[in-house]
Design a protein around this motif. Structure first.
Motif: not given
Length: 204
Positions: A190-198
Protein backbone atom coordinates in the motif's frame (compact mmCIF):
# COMPACT_ATOMS: atom_id res chain seq x y z
CA UNK A 1 -19.78 -24.87 16.40
CA UNK A 2 -21.78 -28.07 16.78
CA UNK A 3 -20.55 -31.61 16.18
CA UNK A 4 -22.45 -31.92 12.88
CA UNK A 5 -20.84 -28.79 11.47
CA UNK A 6 -17.39 -29.89 12.63
CA UNK A 7 -17.85 -33.22 10.85
CA UNK A 8 -18.91 -31.45 7.66
CA UNK A 9 -15.86 -29.21 7.80
CA UNK A 10 -13.61 -32.22 8.40
CA UNK A 11 -15.08 -34.01 5.37
CA UNK A 12 -14.68 -30.91 3.21
CA UNK A 13 -11.07 -30.55 4.30
CA UNK A 14 -10.33 -34.26 3.69
CA UNK A 15 -11.66 -33.97 0.14
CA UNK A 16 -9.62 -30.84 -0.53
CA UNK A 17 -6.47 -32.43 0.86
CA UNK A 18 -7.01 -35.59 -1.19
CA UNK A 19 -7.57 -33.58 -4.36
CA UNK A 20 -4.38 -31.56 -3.84
CA UNK A 21 -2.29 -34.57 -2.90
CA UNK A 22 -3.35 -36.67 -5.90
CA UNK A 23 -3.04 -33.80 -8.36
CA UNK A 24 0.46 -32.94 -7.22
CA UNK A 25 1.41 -36.61 -7.59
CA UNK A 26 -0.20 -37.33 -10.96
CA UNK A 27 -1.29 -34.11 -12.64
CA UNK A 28 -4.78 -32.68 -12.98
CA UNK A 29 -5.82 -34.62 -16.08
CA UNK A 30 -4.93 -37.97 -14.51
CA UNK A 31 -7.06 -37.57 -11.38
CA UNK A 32 -10.78 -38.32 -11.23
CA UNK A 33 -13.49 -37.33 -8.80
CA UNK A 34 -13.96 -41.01 -7.95
CA UNK A 35 -10.29 -41.30 -6.98
CA UNK A 36 -10.45 -38.18 -4.84
CA UNK A 37 -13.51 -39.50 -3.00
CA UNK A 38 -11.88 -42.89 -2.42
CA UNK A 39 -8.71 -41.22 -1.13
CA UNK A 40 -10.83 -39.25 1.35
CA UNK A 41 -12.75 -42.45 2.26
CA UNK A 42 -16.15 -41.12 1.20
CA UNK A 43 -18.52 -41.84 -1.67
CA UNK A 44 -18.56 -39.99 -4.97
CA UNK A 45 -22.04 -38.77 -4.05
CA UNK A 46 -20.61 -37.24 -0.89
CA UNK A 47 -17.97 -35.47 -2.97
CA UNK A 48 -20.67 -33.77 -5.03
CA UNK A 49 -22.44 -32.67 -1.85
CA UNK A 50 -19.44 -30.41 -1.26
CA UNK A 51 -17.97 -29.59 -4.68
CA UNK A 52 -19.29 -29.40 -8.22
CA UNK A 53 -15.95 -30.29 -9.85
CA UNK A 54 -12.49 -31.50 -8.91
CA UNK A 55 -11.16 -28.03 -9.82
CA UNK A 56 -13.42 -26.48 -7.19
CA UNK A 57 -12.05 -28.86 -4.57
CA UNK A 58 -8.49 -28.01 -5.58
CA UNK A 59 -8.99 -24.28 -5.21
CA UNK A 60 -9.90 -24.67 -1.56
CA UNK A 61 -11.09 -21.69 0.43
CA UNK A 62 -8.46 -19.11 -0.52
CA UNK A 63 -8.99 -16.32 -0.98
CA UNK A 64 -11.90 -16.57 1.39
CA UNK A 65 -14.59 -13.98 1.73
CA UNK A 66 -13.90 -11.45 4.49
CA UNK A 67 -14.59 -12.77 7.97
CA UNK A 68 -18.09 -11.57 8.90
CA UNK A 69 -17.05 -10.30 12.32
CA UNK A 70 -14.05 -8.44 10.85
CA UNK A 71 -16.31 -7.01 8.14
CA UNK A 72 -18.85 -5.70 10.65
CA UNK A 73 -16.11 -4.10 12.71
CA UNK A 74 -14.61 -2.48 9.62
CA UNK A 75 -17.94 -1.06 8.47
CA UNK A 76 -18.50 0.72 11.80
CA UNK A 77 -15.00 2.24 11.78
CA UNK A 78 -12.87 -0.34 13.59
CA UNK A 79 -10.75 -1.85 14.83
CA UNK A 80 -8.30 1.10 14.91
CA UNK A 81 -10.09 3.93 13.13
CA UNK A 82 -7.32 4.12 10.53
CA UNK A 83 -8.89 3.23 7.18
CA UNK A 84 -5.88 1.51 5.60
CA UNK A 85 -4.91 -0.43 8.73
CA UNK A 86 -8.50 -1.57 9.17
CA UNK A 87 -8.70 -2.58 5.51
CA UNK A 88 -5.51 -4.61 5.93
CA UNK A 89 -7.07 -6.42 8.89
CA UNK A 90 -10.02 -7.45 6.70
CA UNK A 91 -7.68 -8.63 3.94
CA UNK A 92 -5.62 -10.70 6.37
CA UNK A 93 -8.70 -12.60 7.51
CA UNK A 94 -9.06 -13.79 3.90
CA UNK A 95 -5.50 -15.10 3.91
CA UNK A 96 -4.24 -16.33 7.24
CA UNK A 97 -6.90 -15.97 9.91
CA UNK A 98 -7.08 -19.38 11.54
CA UNK A 99 -6.71 -21.14 14.87
CA UNK A 100 -4.11 -23.41 13.27
CA UNK A 101 -1.73 -21.14 11.39
CA UNK A 102 0.74 -23.93 10.65
CA UNK A 103 -1.94 -25.96 8.85
CA UNK A 104 -3.12 -22.89 6.98
CA UNK A 105 0.43 -22.16 5.82
CA UNK A 106 0.82 -25.70 4.50
CA UNK A 107 -2.46 -25.51 2.58
CA UNK A 108 -1.42 -22.19 1.02
CA UNK A 109 2.03 -23.51 0.13
CA UNK A 110 0.60 -26.56 -1.63
CA UNK A 111 -1.92 -24.49 -3.56
CA UNK A 112 0.83 -22.15 -4.67
CA UNK A 113 2.57 -25.22 -6.11
CA UNK A 114 -0.68 -26.21 -7.82
CA UNK A 115 -1.02 -22.83 -9.53
CA UNK A 116 2.51 -23.15 -10.85
CA UNK A 117 2.02 -26.70 -12.14
CA UNK A 118 -1.58 -26.39 -13.31
CA UNK A 119 -2.00 -22.86 -14.72
CA UNK A 120 -5.50 -23.71 -15.97
CA UNK A 121 -6.62 -23.35 -12.34
CA UNK A 122 -5.70 -19.66 -12.30
CA UNK A 123 -8.99 -18.66 -13.94
CA UNK A 124 -10.92 -20.07 -11.01
CA UNK A 125 -8.69 -18.25 -8.53
CA UNK A 126 -9.24 -14.96 -10.37
CA UNK A 127 -13.00 -15.51 -10.25
CA UNK A 128 -12.76 -15.90 -6.48
CA UNK A 129 -10.73 -12.73 -6.22
CA UNK A 130 -13.47 -10.95 -8.15
CA UNK A 131 -16.11 -12.19 -5.71
CA UNK A 132 -14.07 -11.01 -2.74
CA UNK A 133 -13.47 -7.67 -4.45
CA UNK A 134 -17.21 -7.17 -4.89
CA UNK A 135 -17.88 -7.87 -1.21
CA UNK A 136 -15.00 -5.64 -0.16
CA UNK A 137 -16.29 -2.74 -2.29
CA UNK A 138 -19.68 -3.07 -0.60
CA UNK A 139 -18.06 -2.93 2.85
CA UNK A 140 -15.99 0.12 1.89
CA UNK A 141 -19.13 1.84 0.58
CA UNK A 142 -20.92 1.15 3.87
CA UNK A 143 -18.04 2.51 5.93
CA UNK A 144 -17.60 5.68 3.86
CA UNK A 145 -21.28 6.32 3.17
CA UNK A 146 -20.75 6.10 -0.57
CA UNK A 147 -22.98 4.34 -3.07
CA UNK A 148 -21.73 0.82 -3.93
CA UNK A 149 -21.68 1.95 -7.58
CA UNK A 150 -19.43 4.98 -6.93
CA UNK A 151 -15.91 4.94 -8.31
CA UNK A 152 -14.27 5.37 -4.89
CA UNK A 153 -15.23 2.08 -3.19
CA UNK A 154 -14.84 0.16 -6.45
CA UNK A 155 -11.34 1.51 -7.12
CA UNK A 156 -10.18 1.10 -3.52
CA UNK A 157 -11.40 -2.51 -3.49
CA UNK A 158 -9.74 -3.21 -6.83
CA UNK A 159 -6.43 -1.79 -5.56
CA UNK A 160 -6.75 -3.78 -2.33
CA UNK A 161 -7.25 -7.02 -4.24
CA UNK A 162 -4.26 -6.23 -6.47
CA UNK A 163 -2.23 -5.83 -3.27
CA UNK A 164 -3.60 -9.12 -1.99
CA UNK A 165 -2.66 -10.99 -5.18
CA UNK A 166 0.81 -9.43 -5.08
CA UNK A 167 1.24 -10.42 -1.44
CA UNK A 168 0.20 -14.02 -2.06
CA UNK A 169 2.83 -14.30 -4.78
CA UNK A 170 5.47 -12.90 -2.43
CA UNK A 171 4.69 -15.13 0.52
CA UNK A 172 6.63 -18.35 1.06
CA UNK A 173 4.19 -19.80 3.62
CA UNK A 174 7.11 -21.07 5.65
CA UNK A 175 7.26 -21.70 9.40
CA UNK A 176 9.09 -18.42 9.89
CA UNK A 177 6.25 -16.34 8.40
CA UNK A 178 3.74 -15.08 10.91
CA UNK A 179 0.62 -12.95 10.59
CA UNK A 180 2.73 -9.89 11.42
CA UNK A 181 4.93 -10.63 8.41
CA UNK A 182 1.88 -10.80 6.15
CA UNK A 183 0.64 -7.47 7.52
CA UNK A 184 4.05 -5.90 6.93
CA UNK A 185 4.08 -7.04 3.30
CA UNK A 186 0.57 -5.67 2.71
CA UNK A 187 1.50 -2.38 4.39
CA UNK A 188 4.57 -2.07 2.19
CA UNK A 189 2.51 -2.71 -0.94
CA UNK A 190 0.00 0.00 0.00
CA UNK A 191 2.86 2.37 0.76
CA UNK A 192 4.34 1.76 -2.69
CA UNK A 193 0.97 2.49 -4.26
CA UNK A 194 0.70 5.69 -2.25
CA UNK A 195 4.13 6.80 -3.37
CA UNK A 196 3.30 6.05 -6.99
CA UNK A 197 -0.13 7.69 -7.10
CA UNK A 198 0.22 10.25 -4.30
CA UNK A 199 0.79 13.21 -6.67
CA UNK A 200 -2.69 12.66 -8.11
CA UNK A 201 -4.42 12.90 -4.74
CA UNK A 202 -4.49 16.70 -4.85
CA UNK A 203 -5.76 16.93 -8.44
CA UNK A 204 -9.30 16.70 -9.73
Amino acid sequence: MGLRERKKQATRRALQDAAVRLTLERGLEKVTVEEIAAEADVSTRTFFNYFATKEEALLGDVPGTPDEEARREFVVGGPTGDFVEDLITVLITSLVSTDDLATRREHMRLRKQLMEREPQLVRGVLARFHNVETELAAAIAERTGASPEDDHPLLVAAAAMAVMRHTMRRLHFSETEETADVRAKIQAAFRHLGEAYGPYASTD
